[in-house]
Design an enzyme around this catalytic site. Structure first.
Site, PDB file in Angstrom:
ATOM      1  N   SER A  65      93.997  -1.948 -13.299  1.00 57.30           N
ATOM      2  CA  SER A  65      93.835  -0.661 -12.617  1.00 57.30           C
ATOM      3  C   SER A  65      94.658   0.438 -13.283  1.00 57.30           C
ATOM      4  CB  SER A  65      94.251  -0.781 -11.150  1.00 57.30           C
ATOM      5  OG  SER A  65      93.578  -1.850 -10.549  1.00 57.30           O
TER       6      SER A  65
HETATM    7  N1  SAM Z   1      95.135  -6.023  -9.565  1.00 55.76           N
HETATM    8  C1  SAM Z   1      94.611  -6.180 -10.895  1.00 55.76           C
HETATM    9  C2  SAM Z   1      95.618  -5.859 -11.957  1.00 55.76           C
HETATM   10  O1  SAM Z   1      96.765  -5.517 -11.632  1.00 55.76           O
HETATM   11  O2  SAM Z   1      95.272  -5.977 -13.146  1.00 55.76           O
HETATM   12  C3  SAM Z   1      93.317  -5.441 -11.104  1.00 55.76           C
HETATM   13  C4  SAM Z   1      92.227  -6.035 -10.330  1.00 55.76           C
HETATM   14  S1  SAM Z   1      90.602  -5.769 -10.934  1.00 55.76           S
HETATM   15  C5  SAM Z   1      90.392  -4.069 -10.646  1.00 55.76           C
HETATM   16  C6  SAM Z   1      89.707  -6.583  -9.620  1.00 55.76           C
HETATM   17  C7  SAM Z   1      89.864  -8.088  -9.629  1.00 55.76           C
HETATM   18  O3  SAM Z   1      89.275  -8.573  -8.428  1.00 55.76           O
HETATM   19  C8  SAM Z   1      89.134  -8.783 -10.779  1.00 55.76           C
HETATM   20  O4  SAM Z   1      90.036  -9.543 -11.528  1.00 55.76           O
HETATM   21  C9  SAM Z   1      88.108  -9.668 -10.070  1.00 55.76           C
HETATM   22  O5  SAM Z   1      87.897 -10.920 -10.712  1.00 55.76           O
HETATM   23  C10 SAM Z   1      88.743  -9.844  -8.720  1.00 55.76           C
HETATM   24  N2  SAM Z   1      87.800 -10.226  -7.638  1.00 55.76           N
HETATM   25  C11 SAM Z   1      86.590  -9.715  -7.341  1.00 55.76           C
HETATM   26  N3  SAM Z   1      86.061 -10.359  -6.285  1.00 55.76           N
HETATM   27  C12 SAM Z   1      86.971 -11.302  -5.908  1.00 55.76           C
HETATM   28  C13 SAM Z   1      87.012 -12.278  -4.873  1.00 55.76           C
HETATM   29  N4  SAM Z   1      86.011 -12.454  -4.005  1.00 55.76           N
HETATM   30  N5  SAM Z   1      88.099 -13.061  -4.789  1.00 55.76           N
HETATM   31  C14 SAM Z   1      89.145 -12.923  -5.650  1.00 55.76           C
HETATM   32  N6  SAM Z   1      89.163 -12.023  -6.648  1.00 55.76           N
HETATM   33  C15 SAM Z   1      88.099 -11.208  -6.768  1.00 55.76           C
END
Ligand code: SAM
Length: 219
Positions: A65
Site C-alpha cells: 500500500s
Molecule cells: N498490507 C499489505 C502490505 O503492507 O504490503 C498490503 C495488502 S494488499 C493491498 C492486499 C492483500 O490482501 C493481498 O496480499 C491479498 O492477497 C490479500 N487478500 C485478499 N483477499 C484476502 C482474503 N480473503 N484473505 C486474506 N488475504 C486476502
C-alpha cells in the site's frame, strides 16, 4: 554515526515529510514509520522507489500500500500498547511491521502462502517477534485467536465481513475499505459497543479486492 548514503537519508526525510503533509500527524505512528524501513519489503525492479508515496507491485499480482494510507489507517485504529491486532492482507508485511511497533501482538493473514512466507522471513530478520503470519482466508478472520482489540483489513470488501465484526471486542475498532473493487472505495472505521456498531466514514481509498478462498499457489 549513520552509514546511510546521503541521498538515502534525504529520501527518507522526504518520505516522512510526505506522510505529515498528507495528514499522518500521530507522533507514535510517525516514529514507527521512521523506524521500519519500507525498503526490505519491496524486491526487484521497484525497490528503488521504496521511499515514494505510492503503492507498488509485489509478488502474486498484489501491491504494497501507499505509505501515507498505511499511516492514516494505522492512526485511525487508535492503538494502545496492550492491543491484540488482526491484520487481514499481509501482502509485503510492511503494514504488519508498523503495527508491531504500536501493539502487543499482531496476527496477520493472507490468502497467498508465498506472501506469508516472504513476509515471515523479513519479520525474522528484523527481529519482530510479536508478529504471527498465517495463510488463511481472512474473510473468516482468525476464530482461534479472537476476540481482537483492533482489526485492520487491507483489501476492499463489499461490506465489513460479518465474521470480522463478530471477532471484534466490545470497545474494539476495525478499519476496513468498503466498496466495489474497480471503483473508488470508502475507508470505514467501525467501533463495537455493548449494543451494536458505530460506522464512521474516513476517506476515499483504492484497494485490491478481498477475495474469498485461498490463492491458487496455496489451495
Ligand atoms: N498490507 C499489505 C502490505 O503492507 O504490503 C498490503 C495488502 S494488499 C493491498 C492486499 C492483500 O490482501 C493481498 O496480499 C491479498 O492477497 C490479500 N487478500 C485478499 N483477499 C484476502 C482474503 N480473503 N484473505 C486474506 N488475504 C486476502
Amino acid at each position: 554515526m549513520s552509514e546511510e548514503l546521503p541521498d538515502t537519508a534525504e529520501r527518507k526525510m522526504q518520505f516522512l515529510y510526505a506522510l505529515r503533509s498528507k495528514g499522518v500527524t500521530d507522533k507514535r505512528v510517525l516514529s514507527a514509520m521512521e523506524k521500519i524501513d519500507r525498503g526490505p519489503f519491496i524486491r526487484g525492479y521497484f525497490s528503488g522507489r521504496a521511499y515514494e508515496d505510492m503503492p507498488l507491485p509485489i509478488a502474486c499480482g498484489q501491491t504494497i500500500s501507499q505509505p501515507s494510507i498505511v499511516g492514516l489507517m494505522t492512526q485511525a485504529l487508535r492503538l494502545s500498547p496492550r492491543d491484540k491486532v488482526l491484520e487481514v492482507g499481509t501482502g509485503s508485511g510492511y503494514q504488519a511491521a508498523i503495527l508491531s511497533q504500536l501493539a502487543r501482538r499482531v496476527y496477520t493473514i493472507d490468502r497467498h502462502r508465498r506472501l506469508v512466507q516472504d513476509a515471515s522471513v523479513i519479520f525474522q530478520q528484523l527481529d519482530l517477534t510479536n508478529i504471527t503470519a498465517l495463510t488463511a482466508d481472512g474473510s473468516f478472520g482468525l476464530p482461534d485467536q479472537a476476540p481482537f482489540d483492533r482489526i485492520l483489513v487491507t483489501a476492499a470488501a463489499e461490506d465489513p465481513p460479518g465474521p470480522l465484526l463478530a471477532q471484534l471486542k466490545i470497545g474494539g475498532i476495525m478499519v476496513v475499505p468498503v466498496g466495489q473493487s474497480d471503483t473508488v472505495q470508502r475507508l470505514i472505521r467501525v467501533i463495537r459497543h455493548e449494543t451494536g456498531y458505530d460506522y464512521d466514514e474516513l476517506r476515499p481509498v483504492r484497494f485490491v479486492p478481498l477475495i474469498e478462498g485461498l490463492g491458487r499457489d496455496t489451495a
